[in-house]
Design a protein around this motif. Structure first.
Motif, mmCIF file in Angstrom:
data_model
loop_
_atom_site.group_PDB
_atom_site.id
_atom_site.type_symbol
_atom_site.label_atom_id
_atom_site.label_comp_id
_atom_site.label_asym_id
_atom_site.label_seq_id
_atom_site.Cartn_x
_atom_site.Cartn_y
_atom_site.Cartn_z
ATOM 1 N N GLY A 147 0.958 -1.478 0.622
ATOM 2 C CA GLY A 147 0.142 0.088 0.051
ATOM 3 C C GLY A 147 0.888 1.211 -0.156
ATOM 4 O O GLY A 147 0.447 2.001 0.418
ATOM 5 N N ARG A 166 5.798 -0.382 6.787
ATOM 6 C CA ARG A 166 5.524 -0.616 5.537
ATOM 7 C C ARG A 166 6.801 -0.777 4.272
ATOM 8 O O ARG A 166 6.740 -1.546 3.202
ATOM 9 C CB ARG A 166 4.214 -0.165 5.319
ATOM 10 C CG ARG A 166 3.443 -0.735 5.681
ATOM 11 C CD ARG A 166 1.716 -0.460 5.163
ATOM 12 N NE ARG A 166 1.776 0.857 5.908
ATOM 13 C CZ ARG A 166 0.464 1.220 4.833
ATOM 14 N NH1 ARG A 166 0.482 1.639 3.549
ATOM 15 N NH2 ARG A 166 0.685 2.806 5.522
ATOM 16 N N SER A 192 -5.182 0.195 14.003
ATOM 17 C CA SER A 192 -5.572 0.079 12.902
ATOM 18 C C SER A 192 -4.453 -0.954 11.212
ATOM 19 O O SER A 192 -4.350 -1.499 10.839
ATOM 20 C CB SER A 192 -6.603 0.647 12.350
ATOM 21 O OG SER A 192 -5.910 1.710 11.332
ATOM 22 N N GLU A 193 -3.472 0.241 12.348
ATOM 23 C CA GLU A 193 -2.127 -0.389 11.574
ATOM 24 C C GLU A 193 -1.720 -1.736 11.311
ATOM 25 O O GLU A 193 -1.384 -2.336 10.643
ATOM 26 C CB GLU A 193 -1.359 0.708 11.337
ATOM 27 C CG GLU A 193 -0.974 1.946 11.145
ATOM 28 C CD GLU A 193 -0.184 3.184 11.594
ATOM 29 O OE1 GLU A 193 0.123 4.020 10.712
ATOM 30 O OE2 GLU A 193 0.240 3.062 12.359
ATOM 31 N N ASN A 195 -4.085 -4.510 12.582
ATOM 32 C CA ASN A 195 -3.999 -5.128 11.668
ATOM 33 C C ASN A 195 -4.037 -5.316 9.860
ATOM 34 O O ASN A 195 -4.096 -6.029 9.421
ATOM 35 C CB ASN A 195 -6.062 -4.551 11.952
ATOM 36 C CG ASN A 195 -6.619 -4.811 12.903
ATOM 37 O OD1 ASN A 195 -5.463 -5.665 13.776
ATOM 38 N ND2 ASN A 195 -7.212 -4.225 13.698
ATOM 39 N N GLN A 196 -4.103 -4.176 9.929
ATOM 40 C CA GLN A 196 -3.413 -3.876 8.143
ATOM 41 C C GLN A 196 -1.961 -4.541 7.913
ATOM 42 O O GLN A 196 -2.131 -5.583 6.696
ATOM 43 C CB GLN A 196 -2.927 -2.562 7.526
ATOM 44 C CG GLN A 196 -4.451 -1.650 7.804
ATOM 45 C CD GLN A 196 -3.821 -0.457 7.278
ATOM 46 O OE1 GLN A 196 -2.908 0.135 7.045
ATOM 47 N NE2 GLN A 196 -5.132 0.221 7.635
ATOM 48 N N ASP A 199 -2.570 -8.243 8.456
ATOM 49 C CA ASP A 199 -3.285 -8.730 6.552
ATOM 50 C C ASP A 199 -2.591 -8.944 6.067
ATOM 51 O O ASP A 199 -2.693 -10.071 5.521
ATOM 52 C CB ASP A 199 -4.110 -7.937 6.818
ATOM 53 C CG ASP A 199 -5.733 -8.219 6.016
ATOM 54 O OD1 ASP A 199 -5.933 -9.360 6.082
ATOM 55 O OD2 ASP A 199 -6.697 -8.043 4.936
#
Ligand SMILES: Nc1ncnc2c1ncn2[C@@H]1O[C@H](COP(=O)(O)OP(=O)(O)OP(=O)(O)O)[C@@H](O)[C@H]1O
Length: 263
Positions: A147, A166, A192-193, A195-196, A199
C-alpha cells in the motif's frame, strides 16, 4: 530422568507431539551464541515448515534478535547448525543467505533516507537482478502490495512511522523470500495499522511465504501464529499452539504474572 530433562525434551520441536503440515523450510539445530562472558543462546532447536507462521516470543533479553542474527548471517552462531531448505547456511554471509531465499526486517527500521521509497524497495529487488528496470518493476509490485505505491517517488525519510514499517516489509519482500523473519515490525503502529500488517502477513502466507515473527504484542502474535516458540535466557522453554503455550507453567513463570492477551 529429572524434571529438567523432561522439560528439555518436551520443548524440542522435533519431539513435540504435534502433527504439522508441510515440508521443513528452516531448521535451527543446537544453536548457541556466546558474547564474551554471556551465553546469549544455548542449544536452541526450532523448525519452520513451508507456509507456517511461527511466533518467536520471550522476555526482554531472551535472545530472540540474537537468534535472528544467527539465522540471517549477521554473525555466525558459536555452535550448532542452521539449514534453509535442507542446505546448511550457518556461517554464510548475509547476502548469500538472502539470495538463498531468507529475508529479514530490523527492529529499528533503517530506510536509506535520501533515497526515494521505490529506490529503497529496489535495494531488495537487486538481489536477483542487476537490471534497473526489472528491479523497479519488482519494487513497484511490492509497494502496491504493502500500500505504498502512491508514495513511490517520495523521500523515504519523510514517511510516517507506520509507512516506514511497511517500507521495511517491502524491502524484505522485494527479495522474493521463501521465508521472512520479522523483528518487531508492529512496534509503534496504531491498532488499525497493526491489523493491516497482520492482513499482509496472511496474504504473504497465502502466496507460500513462511513467516517467523518476533513481536511483543501478545494479542497479535497469538492471533496470527500457527505455533509459538518461547525463549527465556537463551534457551527454548516451550513450543506449541498459541493456546497451549500461554498456559505452560514455564512460560508463565518466565513472564511473571502471565500474559494479557486481551489487552
Ligand atoms: N552484539 C552483542 N554483543 C554483546 N551482547 C549482545 C549482543 N547482542 C545481544 N547481546 C546480549 O544478548 C542477550 C540477548 O539479547 P537479544 O537482543 O537477542 O534479546 P531479545 O530477546 O531480542 O530482547 P528484546 O525483546 O529486548 O529485543 C542480551 O543480554 C543482550 O544484551
Amino acid at each position: 530422568m529429572s524434571a529438567d530433562e523432561t522439560n528439555a525434551q518436551s520443548v524440542d520441536d522435533a519431539d513435540a507431539d504435534i502433527d504439522r503440515d508441510g515440508e521443513q523450510i528452516l531448521s535451527v539445530e543446537g544453536v548457541g551464541k556466546r558474547f564474551s562472558g554471556l551465553q546469549a543462546l544455548d542449544d536452541v532447536d526450532m523448525t519452520v515448515n513451508r507456509g507456517e507462521i511461527i511466533g518467536l516470543i520471550g522476555p526482554n533479553g531472551a535472545g530472540k534478535t540474537t537468534l535472528f542474527n544467527c539465522i540471517s548471517g549477521a554473525f555466525p552462531p558459536t555452535s550448532g547448525t542452521v539449514r534453509l531448505d535442507g542446505e546448511v547456511i550457518s556461517g554464510l554471509p548475509a547476502h548469500k543467505i538472502a539470495r538463498a531465499g531468507l529475508a529479514r526486517t530490523f527492529q529499528i527500521t533503517r530506510p536509506l533516507e535520501e533515497l526515494t521509497v521505490v529506490e529503497n524497495a529496489m535495494v531488495g529487488a537487486h538481489i536477483h537482478t542487476r537490471r534497473r528496470g526489472e528491479a523497479r518493476e519488482i519494487a513497484m509490485e511490492t509497494l502496491e502490495f504493502v500500500g505504498l505505491a502512491d508514495k513511490a517517488e517520495e523521500e523515504a525519510g519523510e514517511l510516517t512511522v507506520g509507512a516506514q514499517k511497511r517500507l521495511e516489509l517491502a524491502r524484505a519482500v522485494s527479495t522474493r523470500p521463501e521465508i521472512l523473519l520479522l523483528d518487531e515490525i508492529m512496534a509503534g503502529l496504531t491498532p488499525s495499522e497493526s491489523n493491516q500488517m497482520l492482513d499482509l502477513f496472511r496474504q504473504l502466507r497465502e502466496r507460500g511465504t513462511s513467516l517467523l515473527i518476533i513481536e511483543h504484542d501478545m494479542k497479535a502474535i497469538m492471533n496470527i501464529s500457527d505455533y509459538v516458540k518461547v525463549l527465556d535466557q537463551g534457551k527454548g522453554i516451550a513450543f506449541g499452539a498459541p493456546e497451549t503455550v500461554v498456559e505452560d507453567d514455564r512460560v508463565i513463570e518466565a513472564y511473571i504474572g502471565g500474559f494479557d492477551v486481551d489487552a
